[in-house]
Design an enzyme around this catalytic site. Structure first.
Site, mmCIF file in Angstrom:
data_model
loop_
_atom_site.group_PDB
_atom_site.id
_atom_site.type_symbol
_atom_site.label_atom_id
_atom_site.label_comp_id
_atom_site.label_asym_id
_atom_site.label_seq_id
_atom_site.Cartn_x
_atom_site.Cartn_y
_atom_site.Cartn_z
ATOM 1 N N SER A 22 74.498 -16.626 -5.308
ATOM 2 C CA SER A 22 74.891 -17.956 -5.801
ATOM 3 C C SER A 22 73.939 -19.077 -5.371
ATOM 4 O O SER A 22 74.369 -20.203 -5.112
ATOM 5 C CB SER A 22 76.331 -18.281 -5.394
ATOM 6 O OG SER A 22 77.219 -17.343 -5.959
ATOM 7 N N GLY A 60 70.018 -14.967 -9.091
ATOM 8 C CA GLY A 60 70.522 -14.291 -10.289
ATOM 9 C C GLY A 60 70.742 -15.300 -11.403
ATOM 10 O O GLY A 60 69.805 -15.753 -12.065
ATOM 11 N N GLY A 61 71.985 -15.704 -11.581
ATOM 12 C CA GLY A 61 72.394 -16.575 -12.697
ATOM 13 C C GLY A 61 71.503 -17.790 -12.914
ATOM 14 O O GLY A 61 71.113 -18.081 -14.061
ATOM 15 N N GLU A 121 71.453 -10.208 0.670
ATOM 16 C CA GLU A 121 72.382 -10.647 -0.368
ATOM 17 C C GLU A 121 73.797 -10.198 -0.008
ATOM 18 O O GLU A 121 74.178 -9.062 -0.302
ATOM 19 C CB GLU A 121 71.998 -10.026 -1.720
ATOM 20 C CG GLU A 121 70.634 -10.417 -2.211
ATOM 21 C CD GLU A 121 70.536 -10.312 -3.731
ATOM 22 O OE1 GLU A 121 70.081 -11.294 -4.333
ATOM 23 O OE2 GLU A 121 70.924 -9.283 -4.306
ATOM 24 N N HIS A 163 69.483 -2.985 -4.821
ATOM 25 C CA HIS A 163 70.401 -4.083 -5.132
ATOM 26 C C HIS A 163 71.841 -3.576 -5.029
ATOM 27 O O HIS A 163 72.130 -2.433 -5.372
ATOM 28 C CB HIS A 163 70.115 -4.629 -6.539
ATOM 29 C CG HIS A 163 70.823 -5.921 -6.784
ATOM 30 N ND1 HIS A 163 72.153 -5.978 -7.130
ATOM 31 C CD2 HIS A 163 70.398 -7.211 -6.690
ATOM 32 C CE1 HIS A 163 72.511 -7.256 -7.241
ATOM 33 N NE2 HIS A 163 71.457 -8.018 -6.983
ATOM 34 N N ASN A 167 66.168 -12.554 -10.462
ATOM 35 C CA ASN A 167 66.624 -11.238 -10.914
ATOM 36 C C ASN A 167 67.496 -11.471 -12.137
ATOM 37 O O ASN A 167 68.617 -11.959 -12.018
ATOM 38 C CB ASN A 167 67.420 -10.568 -9.781
ATOM 39 C CG ASN A 167 68.060 -9.268 -10.237
ATOM 40 O OD1 ASN A 167 67.761 -8.740 -11.306
ATOM 41 N ND2 ASN A 167 68.972 -8.751 -9.429
ATOM 42 N N TRP A 168 66.976 -11.125 -13.288
ATOM 43 C CA TRP A 168 67.699 -11.420 -14.530
ATOM 44 C C TRP A 168 68.805 -10.411 -14.839
ATOM 45 O O TRP A 168 69.567 -10.608 -15.765
ATOM 46 C CB TRP A 168 66.712 -11.485 -15.701
ATOM 47 C CG TRP A 168 65.928 -12.754 -15.743
ATOM 48 C CD1 TRP A 168 65.950 -13.764 -14.815
ATOM 49 C CD2 TRP A 168 65.033 -13.174 -16.774
ATOM 50 N NE1 TRP A 168 65.111 -14.783 -15.207
ATOM 51 C CE2 TRP A 168 64.535 -14.440 -16.408
ATOM 52 C CE3 TRP A 168 64.596 -12.605 -17.971
ATOM 53 C CZ2 TRP A 168 63.635 -15.142 -17.196
ATOM 54 C CZ3 TRP A 168 63.692 -13.295 -18.762
ATOM 55 C CH2 TRP A 168 63.215 -14.551 -18.373
ATOM 56 N N LYS A 169 68.832 -9.308 -14.102
ATOM 57 C CA LYS A 169 69.837 -8.267 -14.342
ATOM 58 C C LYS A 169 69.789 -7.868 -15.828
ATOM 59 O O LYS A 169 68.715 -7.877 -16.408
ATOM 60 C CB LYS A 169 71.213 -8.760 -13.879
ATOM 61 C CG LYS A 169 71.141 -9.354 -12.460
ATOM 62 C CD LYS A 169 72.459 -9.637 -11.831
ATOM 63 C CE LYS A 169 72.238 -10.199 -10.428
ATOM 64 N NZ LYS A 169 73.458 -10.404 -9.679
ATOM 65 N N GLU A 220 74.330 -4.013 -6.824
ATOM 66 C CA GLU A 220 74.897 -3.501 -8.089
ATOM 67 C C GLU A 220 74.435 -2.067 -8.333
ATOM 68 O O GLU A 220 75.176 -1.250 -8.878
ATOM 69 C CB GLU A 220 74.502 -4.437 -9.248
ATOM 70 C CG GLU A 220 75.286 -5.749 -9.177
ATOM 71 C CD GLU A 220 74.568 -6.960 -9.723
ATOM 72 O OE1 GLU A 220 73.568 -6.809 -10.460
ATOM 73 O OE2 GLU A 220 75.002 -8.084 -9.391
ATOM 74 N N GLY A 236 77.214 -13.780 -7.695
ATOM 75 C CA GLY A 236 77.882 -14.068 -8.963
ATOM 76 C C GLY A 236 79.282 -14.643 -8.800
ATOM 77 O O GLY A 236 80.048 -14.719 -9.752
#
Ligand code: 13P
Length: 249
Positions: free
Chosen positions: A211, A232-233, A165, A93, A9-11, A95, A171
């Protein structure tokens, strides 16, 4: 047998040019990989070009409106994604829930619409730190699962992927321990048995997110009820992401 899946997930990261470069490189790095579905969710602006170079990588949208078209400024519809060749859509998600006011009811409408238009939803669920500290992890996860899946038939559910999640692990560099994650994944599978049936629960892919990185992915994914990751990251670098993909094997 359930599918092993590693999704990125590149956000709100990467331009179209950068996205094409990363996905092209990723394809080379995972050329020999078999037995794991690899998904990338770039920003909307990169979907069209990423799909052209995606190769064995499947492409996901990060959000979607439930209507097909109309006066909804700034929104994107399921028929637009389907037309591009998008296969998955990340929904619910944390966010989106936290910053854009998405409720279970909205997420449920999006899931139903995605399924009706040939897209596979990745439903994200998970508790906040205070929920965990108050002993409410299972209540929150149950509320997200039941609310998100309300009115969805067994046949439809076969195309849904679940991602657990924990919000406190997203993050933050704080990963749930494999044992903490496994406990919630087993709880989700039990819940799916009650909502649908044992066979369907057994065949559902439940991904862990929060993470996930090359250093911890193998330990997490080797747990019985963890069928891959939503990253993510660490999905923003082709090299790191390919290591996570290979850690499934
Ligand atoms: P991080 O891997 O950066 O913690 O993000 C997880 C996530 O939110 C994936 O959807």
């Amino acid at each position: 047998m359930r599918k092993m899946i590693v999704a990125g997930n590149w956000k709100m990261n990467k331009t179209n040019t950068e996205a094409v470069e990363i996905v092209s490189k990723l394809n080379e790095l995972i050329a020999d990989v078999k037995g794991v579905e690899v998904i990338i969710g770039p920003p909307f602006t990169a979907l069209s070009d990423v799909i052209k170079v995606a190769g064995k990588v499947k492409v996901a949208a990060q959000n979607m409106h439930w209507e097909e078209k109309g006066a909804f400024t700034g929104e994107v519809s399921p028929i637009m994604f389907h037309d591009l060749g998008v296969e998955y859509v990340i929904l619910g998600h944390s966010e989106r829930r936290a910053y854009f006011g998405e409720t279970n009811e909205m997420i449920n409408k999006k899931i139903k619409s995605a399924l009706a238009h040939g897209l596979k939803p990745i439903l994200c669920v998970g508790e906040k730190l205070e929920d965990r500290e108050n002993g409410n992890t299972e209540n929150v996860v149950e509320d997200h699962i039941k609310g998100g899946l309300e009115g969805i038939s067994k046949e439809e559910f076969a195309n849904v992927v679940i991602a657990y999640e924990p919000v406190w692990a997203i993050g933050t560099g704080k990963t749930a321990t494999p044992e903490q994650a496994e406990e919630v994944h087993a709880f989700i599978r039990k819940l799916l048995t009650e909502l649908f049936d044992a066979e369907i629960a057994e065949n559902t892919s439940i991904l862990y997110g929060g993470s996930v990185k090359p250093a911890n992915s193998k330990e997490l994914i080797s747990k019985e009820n963890i069928d891959g990751g939503l990253v993510g990251g660490a999905s923003l670098k082709a090299e790191d992401f390919s290591i996570i993909v290979k850690s499934v094997l």
